[in-house]
Write an enzyme that holds these catalytic residues in place. Structure first.
Site, PDB file in Angstrom:
ATOM      1  N   ARG A  23      12.879  88.014 106.571  1.00  0.00           N
ATOM      2  CA  ARG A  23      13.188  86.744 105.916  1.00  0.00           C
ATOM      3  C   ARG A  23      14.351  86.844 104.945  1.00  0.00           C
ATOM      4  O   ARG A  23      14.980  85.860 104.603  1.00  0.00           O
ATOM      5  CB  ARG A  23      11.961  86.223 105.161  1.00  0.00           C
ATOM      6  N   GLU A  28      14.898  92.334  91.214  1.00  0.00           N
ATOM      7  CA  GLU A  28      15.087  91.933  89.826  1.00  0.00           C
ATOM      8  C   GLU A  28      16.468  92.385  89.395  1.00  0.00           C
ATOM      9  O   GLU A  28      16.821  93.551  89.582  1.00  0.00           O
ATOM     10  CB  GLU A  28      14.054  92.608  88.910  1.00  0.00           C
ATOM     11  N   ASN A  49      28.230  85.525  82.987  1.00  0.00           N
ATOM     12  CA  ASN A  49      29.464  85.006  83.585  1.00  0.00           C
ATOM     13  C   ASN A  49      29.436  85.185  85.099  1.00  0.00           C
ATOM     14  O   ASN A  49      28.768  86.097  85.607  1.00  0.00           O
ATOM     15  CB  ASN A  49      30.690  85.743  83.028  1.00  0.00           C
ATOM     16  N   HIS A  62      40.274  94.884  81.104  1.00  0.00           N
ATOM     17  CA  HIS A  62      40.047  94.036  79.932  1.00  0.00           C
ATOM     18  C   HIS A  62      39.061  94.647  78.947  1.00  0.00           C
ATOM     19  O   HIS A  62      38.157  95.378  79.329  1.00  0.00           O
ATOM     20  CB  HIS A  62      39.487  92.673  80.365  1.00  0.00           C
ATOM     21  N   LYS A  71      28.898  95.253  79.327  1.00  0.00           N
ATOM     22  CA  LYS A  71      28.772  94.380  80.493  1.00  0.00           C
ATOM     23  C   LYS A  71      27.905  95.051  81.551  1.00  0.00           C
ATOM     24  O   LYS A  71      28.137  96.210  81.909  1.00  0.00           O
ATOM     25  CB  LYS A  71      30.148  94.085  81.098  1.00  0.00           C
ATOM     26  N   TYR A 131      28.130  88.974  85.645  1.00  0.00           N
ATOM     27  CA  TYR A 131      27.908  89.990  84.622  1.00  0.00           C
ATOM     28  C   TYR A 131      27.296  89.396  83.368  1.00  0.00           C
ATOM     29  O   TYR A 131      27.556  88.265  82.999  1.00  0.00           O
ATOM     30  CB  TYR A 131      29.184  90.771  84.295  1.00  0.00           C
ATOM     31  N   LYS A 166      49.308  88.042  82.739  1.00  0.00           N
ATOM     32  CA  LYS A 166      48.789  88.741  81.564  1.00  0.00           C
ATOM     33  C   LYS A 166      48.432  90.190  81.907  1.00  0.00           C
ATOM     34  O   LYS A 166      48.792  91.119  81.180  1.00  0.00           O
ATOM     35  CB  LYS A 166      47.565  88.008  81.022  1.00  0.00           C
ATOM     36  N   ASP A 167      47.745  90.401  83.044  1.00  0.00           N
ATOM     37  CA  ASP A 167      47.339  91.758  83.422  1.00  0.00           C
ATOM     38  C   ASP A 167      48.529  92.629  83.809  1.00  0.00           C
ATOM     39  O   ASP A 167      48.493  93.848  83.629  1.00  0.00           O
ATOM     40  CB  ASP A 167      46.316  91.720  84.548  1.00  0.00           C
TER      41      ASP A 167
END
Length: 186
Positions: A23, A28, A49, A62, A71, A131, A166-167
């Protein structure tokens, strides 16, 4: 569930128990009591996020300077190569990185503690990435380390990375400011 210390002991790879049959499956993704009993640090998550990216998109590396975030990351659909870089000056693993493939099939989670820069590269056509964070996002505080800094020498699995402006302009590791992180004792 299995919690595995990586080459940088503060960074953890989590292999959750997955219960599946014809199925589908169940697992968790967070249960504080069970995770702590298995060796996960006792942290409080304050924000979740979700991002979606296309193949070869590289996000990172980052971190937040004044509001460091831990994170707990995972891939819901697709596959990414996920990386953590130790940016804690004075740490025995400063400038070292670890990376793992996280996929919708392996269900792995990756713990990137505060004091680490984080990034990932999408391996599949698209990837949904979620995250949990230990501090709130402060856009004015987000900075980064250059994704292809030769001193770090991350072995990214793409020759055609798609990056934000930016990166592309992040600082090299030795030019980032020093962090005073009280949770880390050398």
């Amino acid at each position: 569930m299995e919690i595995i210390k990586t080459a940088i002991p503060d960074v953890l790879l989590i292999k959750p128990d997955v219960f599946g049959d014809h199925r589908g499956f169940f697992l968790e993704t967070w249960n504080k009591a069970r995770y702590i009993a298995a060796g996960f640090p006792d942290v409080e998550f304050v924000q979740d996020n979700h991002s979606r990216s296309r193949k070869d998109v590289l996000r990172g590396l980052h971190y937040q300077h004044q509001h460091p975030q831990g994170k707990l990351v995972q891939v819901v659909t697709g596959a990414v190569f996920d990386v953590a870089v130790d940016i804690r000056r004075g740490s025995p693993t400063f400038g070292q990185w670890v990376g793992y493939e996280l996929t919708e099939d392996n269900h792995f989670q990756f713990w990137v503690p505060p004091g680490f820069a984080h990034g990932f590269c999408v391996l599949s056509e698209t990837a949904d990435f979620t995250y949990k964070c230990t501090d709130f996002y402060h856009p004015e505080d987000e900075v980064g380390v250059l994704w292809n800094d030769p001193e770090i020498n991350i072995e990214w699995p793409t020759a055609h990375a798609t990056l934000s402006e930016k990166d592309q302009n992040n600082a090299v590791l030795n030019a980032i400011p020093e962090h005073k992180l009280p949770y880390y004792e050398i």
